[in-house]
Design a protein around this motif. Structure first.
Motif, PDB file in Angstrom:
ATOM      1  N   TYR A 118       0.819  -1.205   0.000  1.00  0.00           N
ATOM      2  CA  TYR A 118       0.000   0.000   0.000  1.00  0.00           C
ATOM      3  C   TYR A 118       0.856   1.259   0.000  1.00  0.00           C
ATOM      4  O   TYR A 118       2.056   1.224   0.319  1.00  0.00           O
ATOM      5  CB  TYR A 118      -0.904   0.032   1.226  1.00  0.00           C
ATOM      6  N   ALA A 119       0.214   2.346  -0.346  1.00  0.00           N
ATOM      7  CA  ALA A 119       0.801   3.683  -0.206  1.00  0.00           C
ATOM      8  C   ALA A 119      -0.310   4.620   0.242  1.00  0.00           C
ATOM      9  O   ALA A 119      -1.469   4.454  -0.137  1.00  0.00           O
ATOM     10  CB  ALA A 119       1.408   4.159  -1.517  1.00  0.00           C
ATOM     11  N   VAL A 120       0.041   5.607   1.050  1.00  0.00           N
ATOM     12  CA  VAL A 120      -0.920   6.597   1.534  1.00  0.00           C
ATOM     13  C   VAL A 120      -0.635   7.913   0.836  1.00  0.00           C
ATOM     14  O   VAL A 120       0.506   8.385   0.816  1.00  0.00           O
ATOM     15  CB  VAL A 120      -0.810   6.783   3.061  1.00  0.00           C
ATOM     16  N   VAL A 121      -1.674   8.506   0.239  1.00  0.00           N
ATOM     17  CA  VAL A 121      -1.497   9.789  -0.440  1.00  0.00           C
ATOM     18  C   VAL A 121      -2.484  10.805   0.112  1.00  0.00           C
ATOM     19  O   VAL A 121      -3.598  10.459   0.511  1.00  0.00           O
ATOM     20  CB  VAL A 121      -1.675   9.655  -1.969  1.00  0.00           C
ATOM     21  N   ARG A 142      -9.298  12.696   4.821  1.00  0.00           N
ATOM     22  CA  ARG A 142      -8.780  13.249   3.569  1.00  0.00           C
ATOM     23  C   ARG A 142      -7.413  12.677   3.230  1.00  0.00           C
ATOM     24  O   ARG A 142      -6.492  13.370   2.818  1.00  0.00           O
ATOM     25  CB  ARG A 142      -8.766  14.779   3.598  1.00  0.00           C
ATOM     26  N   THR A 143      -7.301  11.375   3.443  1.00  0.00           N
ATOM     27  CA  THR A 143      -6.163  10.612   2.939  1.00  0.00           C
ATOM     28  C   THR A 143      -6.699   9.432   2.155  1.00  0.00           C
ATOM     29  O   THR A 143      -7.813   8.958   2.406  1.00  0.00           O
ATOM     30  CB  THR A 143      -5.247  10.116   4.069  1.00  0.00           C
ATOM     31  N   VAL A 144      -5.905   8.967   1.207  1.00  0.00           N
ATOM     32  CA  VAL A 144      -6.322   7.913   0.286  1.00  0.00           C
ATOM     33  C   VAL A 144      -5.318   6.774   0.348  1.00  0.00           C
ATOM     34  O   VAL A 144      -4.099   7.002   0.407  1.00  0.00           O
ATOM     35  CB  VAL A 144      -6.399   8.456  -1.156  1.00  0.00           C
ATOM     36  N   LEU A 145      -5.839   5.554   0.341  1.00  0.00           N
ATOM     37  CA  LEU A 145      -4.984   4.376   0.237  1.00  0.00           C
ATOM     38  C   LEU A 145      -4.954   3.894  -1.205  1.00  0.00           C
ATOM     39  O   LEU A 145      -6.009   3.727  -1.829  1.00  0.00           O
ATOM     40  CB  LEU A 145      -5.502   3.253   1.135  1.00  0.00           C
ATOM     41  N   VAL A 146      -3.765   3.705  -1.724  1.00  0.00           N
ATOM     42  CA  VAL A 146      -3.573   3.040  -3.011  1.00  0.00           C
ATOM     43  C   VAL A 146      -2.986   1.673  -2.688  1.00  0.00           C
ATOM     44  O   VAL A 146      -1.867   1.581  -2.167  1.00  0.00           O
ATOM     45  CB  VAL A 146      -2.630   3.838  -3.930  1.00  0.00           C
ATOM     46  N   GLU A 147      -3.776   0.620  -2.967  1.00  0.00           N
ATOM     47  CA  GLU A 147      -3.406  -0.712  -2.504  1.00  0.00           C
ATOM     48  C   GLU A 147      -3.240  -1.701  -3.657  1.00  0.00           C
ATOM     49  O   GLU A 147      -3.913  -1.594  -4.696  1.00  0.00           O
ATOM     50  CB  GLU A 147      -4.471  -1.269  -1.556  1.00  0.00           C
ATOM     51  N   ASP A 158      -2.630  13.945  -1.631  1.00  0.00           N
ATOM     52  CA  ASP A 158      -2.776  14.887  -2.731  1.00  0.00           C
ATOM     53  C   ASP A 158      -2.800  14.093  -4.021  1.00  0.00           C
ATOM     54  O   ASP A 158      -2.046  13.122  -4.174  1.00  0.00           O
ATOM     55  CB  ASP A 158      -1.606  15.875  -2.733  1.00  0.00           C
ATOM     56  N   GLU A 159      -3.633  14.496  -4.971  1.00  0.00           N
ATOM     57  CA  GLU A 159      -3.753  13.719  -6.204  1.00  0.00           C
ATOM     58  C   GLU A 159      -2.449  13.703  -6.990  1.00  0.00           C
ATOM     59  O   GLU A 159      -2.197  12.786  -7.781  1.00  0.00           O
ATOM     60  CB  GLU A 159      -4.890  14.248  -7.064  1.00  0.00           C
ATOM     61  N   ASP A 160      -1.555  14.690  -6.760  1.00  0.00           N
ATOM     62  CA  ASP A 160      -0.272  14.702  -7.447  1.00  0.00           C
ATOM     63  C   ASP A 160       0.652  13.578  -6.975  1.00  0.00           C
ATOM     64  O   ASP A 160       1.656  13.288  -7.638  1.00  0.00           O
ATOM     65  CB  ASP A 160       0.421  16.053  -7.241  1.00  0.00           C
ATOM     66  N   GLU A 161       0.306  12.964  -5.837  1.00  0.00           N
ATOM     67  CA  GLU A 161       1.126  11.868  -5.313  1.00  0.00           C
ATOM     68  C   GLU A 161       0.689  10.513  -5.851  1.00  0.00           C
ATOM     69  O   GLU A 161       1.340   9.500  -5.601  1.00  0.00           O
ATOM     70  CB  GLU A 161       1.034  11.855  -3.777  1.00  0.00           C
ATOM     71  N   VAL A 162      -0.419  10.487  -6.591  1.00  0.00           N
ATOM     72  CA  VAL A 162      -1.002   9.213  -7.010  1.00  0.00           C
ATOM     73  C   VAL A 162      -0.106   8.469  -7.987  1.00  0.00           C
ATOM     74  O   VAL A 162       0.082   7.250  -7.883  1.00  0.00           O
ATOM     75  CB  VAL A 162      -2.404   9.437  -7.609  1.00  0.00           C
ATOM     76  N   ALA A 163       0.463   9.169  -8.959  1.00  0.00           N
ATOM     77  CA  ALA A 163       1.285   8.498  -9.971  1.00  0.00           C
ATOM     78  C   ALA A 163       2.447   7.754  -9.333  1.00  0.00           C
ATOM     79  O   ALA A 163       2.745   6.604  -9.697  1.00  0.00           O
ATOM     80  CB  ALA A 163       1.790   9.525 -10.989  1.00  0.00           C
ATOM     81  N   LYS A 164       3.107   8.395  -8.378  1.00  0.00           N
ATOM     82  CA  LYS A 164       4.215   7.738  -7.696  1.00  0.00           C
ATOM     83  C   LYS A 164       3.734   6.515  -6.922  1.00  0.00           C
ATOM     84  O   LYS A 164       4.370   5.454  -6.928  1.00  0.00           O
ATOM     85  CB  LYS A 164       4.892   8.725  -6.740  1.00  0.00           C
ATOM     86  N   ALA A 165       2.565   6.649  -6.257  1.00  0.00           N
ATOM     87  CA  ALA A 165       2.016   5.528  -5.499  1.00  0.00           C
ATOM     88  C   ALA A 165       1.685   4.359  -6.412  1.00  0.00           C
ATOM     89  O   ALA A 165       1.973   3.199  -6.100  1.00  0.00           O
ATOM     90  CB  ALA A 165       0.780   5.975  -4.728  1.00  0.00           C
ATOM     91  N   VAL A 166       1.065   4.648  -7.555  1.00  0.00           N
ATOM     92  CA  VAL A 166       0.713   3.582  -8.501  1.00  0.00           C
ATOM     93  C   VAL A 166       1.966   2.898  -9.024  1.00  0.00           C
ATOM     94  O   VAL A 166       2.004   1.672  -9.186  1.00  0.00           O
ATOM     95  CB  VAL A 166      -0.140   4.148  -9.646  1.00  0.00           C
ATOM     96  N   ALA A 167       3.014   3.677  -9.284  1.00  0.00           N
ATOM     97  CA  ALA A 167       4.268   3.089  -9.753  1.00  0.00           C
ATOM     98  C   ALA A 167       4.841   2.126  -8.723  1.00  0.00           C
ATOM     99  O   ALA A 167       5.425   1.089  -9.071  1.00  0.00           O
ATOM    100  CB  ALA A 167       5.268   4.199 -10.065  1.00  0.00           C
ATOM    101  N   GLU A 168       4.659   2.443  -7.444  1.00  0.00           N
ATOM    102  CA  GLU A 168       5.165   1.568  -6.371  1.00  0.00           C
ATOM    103  C   GLU A 168       4.314   0.312  -6.220  1.00  0.00           C
ATOM    104  O   GLU A 168       4.836  -0.785  -6.003  1.00  0.00           O
ATOM    105  CB  GLU A 168       5.172   2.332  -5.041  1.00  0.00           C
ATOM    106  N   ILE A 169       2.988   0.481  -6.332  1.00  0.00           N
ATOM    107  CA  ILE A 169       2.069  -0.619  -6.032  1.00  0.00           C
ATOM    108  C   ILE A 169       1.802  -1.479  -7.257  1.00  0.00           C
ATOM    109  O   ILE A 169       1.656  -2.699  -7.162  1.00  0.00           O
ATOM    110  CB  ILE A 169       0.745  -0.059  -5.472  1.00  0.00           C
ATOM    111  N   GLY A 170       1.721  -0.872  -8.440  1.00  0.00           N
ATOM    112  CA  GLY A 170       1.409  -1.602  -9.658  1.00  0.00           C
ATOM    113  C   GLY A 170      -0.063  -1.516 -10.011  1.00  0.00           C
ATOM    114  O   GLY A 170      -0.901  -1.080  -9.220  1.00  0.00           O
TER     115      GLY A 170
END
Length: 765
Positions: free
Chosen positions: A470-473, A533-538, A475-487
């Motif tokens: 997982y990654a915690v974001v 107001r935080t989002v999990l990218v899992e 801000d929407e600008d952090e999403v691309a980096k999180a997706v790159a980490e998680i797949g």
């Protein structure tokens, strides 16, 4: 010992062993609370003021107003001066000159009422206090008699006793507001369940159902009213001393032990010596000594005062007379307090869920002999509430200050059996309140580690519990980096919502960013509470989806069973049905259960039901969520129909300290299938309900959405239209039963198109 301020000196008071003629091996100690900067009530003032500041009831620089002629006034003045709050003390001519001088030296504004009103000095003082509250902007009134931060102040005292002595068998303390003895006793009993608590009162006090005699001369204990903080159920025995006995004991305390104290400490000393003679050899007995003697030089220690008030004319008993509780007394007497039990006491619910067991919980509370109370901001939210027979209290349940005010003023602590909720959104609030009131419950940090999913992920990761990457974001600008980490694909979801709301499987970065932006734009949830107001990218893990239903009681976590869950394929994850128990090999079921229980140990779970969601992957179980509450989705009803265990009842029992019984009485299966719409439109009708209910094995069919309601393919649990429940001997049997019943249901939806009404034969997924 070095302190940085007088405020830091509060607490950690001396513990002195008394020289007494007691059975061999018995140890008797005096906890010298009189050694606080001003007296015992310094603890109370510190607790009430600091907590009021923490929750925002007392703003920086705002005034504090209190009615007192004793040591609470001094403690409040000390805290106000230390923290920058003007302090206004309302008192009357009975205040002793020593206390008055100390208050003025602390720069407190002393308001002296000059004459009694309708109910004596007390009413006169309260009328003046009310006037001050109206005229002083933002003023805070601590309300020591109703504020649970009074008994809560004595938790550190109990911890000090444990640190110093290791064990405590008997605690003896005076009773006035109910704070010191009740608060200390409750905290000590968490470590020493068999601790005996002995209260000390004065003849002429109404605290323990004696006739009120306003002319009594003792101060610091006794009362003409019954304070909300007094919980007689935690006290085993009470002693009453008249003025002569209390004053003589106070002088004896100086003469025999070298402790110059007030009449409250003297009374405790007299009772302490008698209790020690009856104690089991080897017992450790502690008395709480609240007050110093300087306030009493013109009363207790004055022969002239004795003569003027004919103190020596009163009886002077050398030992207490054992009386039945309720017998009027005039000299030293003792009685065992009757136990009221839980019957008729309040079980307070802070809001409720709207689709599951909420109204059932209120009815179950009444069946247990309790008096259910729902505190809510919107009673109209709950269908069927009026049929539960519950008391309804309306207040802003999102305001900690308003909630606390309602509870402390409306419900005496002795009359509260427990406090709970069936709503995800109010589990953290409930944890704060049960801690505040010292009721059964879970620590707030354990709840936070479950309720906020990014906290859950961090805690489980640190402990090595298997879960999705997982990654915690934020801000929407952090999403691309999180997706790159998680797949990809990945699951994007809010950290603190419920019912699979805004949970989506995303197949590319743009979709993930759009979903994160949607979540971050939500500033309040459906209950009007601020969102994290935080989002999990899992990581999207493949495998069967299950939930583990556990119950923790007396430090032991029991797995009630594992539930198999059916979920829509995506991109939204909506549960379409459950089977309990899951048709899994025993080894797999045990592995899933052990993973969930290990996660509960990590978060420090202590009491009650938990619904832990797990995916069983090729590499083993992975924890998706820990829901710190009873399962939703009618799972408790499935459990009851399958194995006979009523988890809802047991949850309420745990919340009120009643015995819990997790015994199973059946060995069957139960399942549920949810009714969903396959199109956007307005619900016209749901047909075939009676036919579905007549299907052998079906136990319940419910339609939860009224005709005329807008419907669409479900994106979360709130999009369900109804459900069917079936029970039987095998998982295959109940599944087949649901299939047969489902085929008899027709959901008719008025499409938002020229074609008008359309009925779907198989819109149940």
């Amino acid at each position: 010992m070095l302190f940085q301020s007088a405020r830091d000196m509060i607490g950690n008071t001396p513990l002195v062993r008394l020289a007494l003629d007691v059975p061999e091996g018995t140890e008797v100690y005096a906890k010298l609370e009189l050694a606080n900067p001003f007296a015992m009530k310094d603890r109370v003032a510190k607790s009430m003021v600091e907590e009021a500041r923490r929750i925002g009831v007392l703003q920086p620089g705002a005034p504090i107003v209190e009615s007192s002629s004793g040591t609470l006034a001094l403690g409040v003045a000390l805290m106000g001066r230390a923290l920058g709050h003007p302090v206004h003390i309302v008192t009357d001519p009975r205040i002793d000159p020593v206390t008055l001088a100390k208050l003025r030296c602390l720069d407190a504004h002393v308001h002296m009422v000059r004459s009694m009103t309708g109910q004596g000095w007390q009413s006169a003082r309260l009328e003046r206090l009310a006037e001050l509250m109206r005229n002083l902007t933002g003023a805070f009134w601590p309300r020591q008699y109703t504020n649970p931060d009074n008994p809560r102040a004595y938790r550190p005292l109990a911890e000090e006793l444990i640190d110093d002595l290791g064990t405590v068998d008997v605690l003896v303390g005076a009773v006035g507001s109910g704070g010191s003895l009740c608060g200390s006793t409750r905290e000590l009993r968490k470590t020493f369940p068999s601790l005996r608590s002995v209260g000390v009162d004065c003849v002429g006090s109404a605290l323990f159902d004696q006739p009120d005699c306003p002319g009594r001369l003792q101060s610091g204990l006794g009362n003409s009213l019954s304070p909300n903080n007094l919980d007689r159920d935690v006290i085993d025995e009470v002693h009453w001393l008249n003025d002569h006995e209390a004053f003589a004991a106070t002088r004896a305390l100086v003469r025999e032990q070298g402790i110059f104290a007030g009449n409250t400490s003297g009374s405790v000393y007299r009772v302490l010596t008698e209790v020690a003679t009856r104690a089991t050899p080897g017992s450790r007995i502690v008395g709480l000594f609240p007050d110093r003697g300087d306030r009493y030089v013109d009363t207790v220690y004055s022969d002239e005062y004795w003569d003027e008030h004919r103190i020596a004319d009163l009886p002077l008993a050398t030992e207490p007379r054992l009386v039945e509780y309720g017998t009027a007394v005039t000299q030293w007497s003792r009685a065992t307090l009757p136990r009221a039990g839980k019957a008729g006491k309040f079980l307070i619910f802070i809001e409720s869920n709207t689709t599951g067991t909420g109204m059932d919980a209120l009815r179950t509370a009444r069946e247990l002999g309790l008096s259910p109370v729902l505190i809510t901001g919107k009673p109209e939210r709950y269908a069927g509430l009026s049929d539960t027979g519950s008391e309804i209290v309306v207040c802003d349940t999102n305001s900690p200050a308003e909630l606390r005010t309602v509870i402390q003023e409306r419900f005496p602590r002795q009359n509260i059996a427990g406090l709970t909720t069936t709503s995800d959104f109010y589990v953290p609030t409930t944890a704060e309140l049960t801690d505040w009131l010292d009721l059964p419950g879970n620590p707030a940090d354990s709840i936070a580690a479950c309720r906020n999913k990014d906290v859950t992920r961090g805690v489980l990761w640190a402990a090595g519990i298997a879960q999705p990457n997982y990654a915690v974001v934020a801000d929407e600008d952090e999403v691309a980096k999180a997706v790159a980490e998680i797949g990809l694909p990945c699951v994007v979801k809010p950290s603190d919502d419920s019912g699979s709301n805004n949970v989506k499987l995303c197949i590319d970065v743009d979709e993930a960013r759009e979903m994160a932006s949607r979540i971050l734009a939500v500033r309040t949830n459906v209950r009007g509470q601020p969102t994290a107001r935080t989002v999990l990218v899992e990581e999207f893990v493949q495998g069967g989806e299950y939930s583990v239903e556990t119950f923790t009681h007396d430090g032991v976590t029991t797995c009630i069973g594992v539930t198999a869950k059916s979920v829509t394929a995506g991109p939204y994850f909506v549960e379409t049905g459950h089977v309990f128990p899951a048709p899994l090999p025993a080894s797999a079921a045990n592995e899933v259960a052990e993973t969930a229980i290990a996660a509960l140990r990590v978060v420090g779970w202590r009491s009650g039901a938990v619904h832990t969601e797990v995916k069983l992957t090729a590499a083993g179980p992975r924890v998706l969520e820990i829901n710190p509450r009873l399962a939703g989705g009618m799972i408790p009803e499935l459990i009851q129909q399958a194995i006979g265990t009523d988890l809802l009842e047991q949850q309420l029992r745990a919340a009120t300290g009643l015995p819990v019984d997790l015994t199973t009485t059946r060995d069957g299966y139960a399942a549920i299938r949810f009714l969903l719409s396959d199109r956007v439109g307005v619900l016209a009708s749901v047909e075939g309900v009676e036919a579905a209910l007549a299907t052998p094995g079906v136990t319940k069919v419910a339609v939860t959405v009224r005709p005329g309601t807008a419907v669409k393919p479900a994106e979360n649990a709130y999009g369900r239209i109804g459900y069917i429940i079936a029970a039987g001997d095998t998982a295959a049997m109940v599944t087949q039963t649901l299939d047969a019943a489902r085929d008899r249901i027709r959901i008719c939806v008025n499409d938002e198109s020229p074609h008008g009404e359309s009925c779907a034969d198989r819109t149940v997924q």
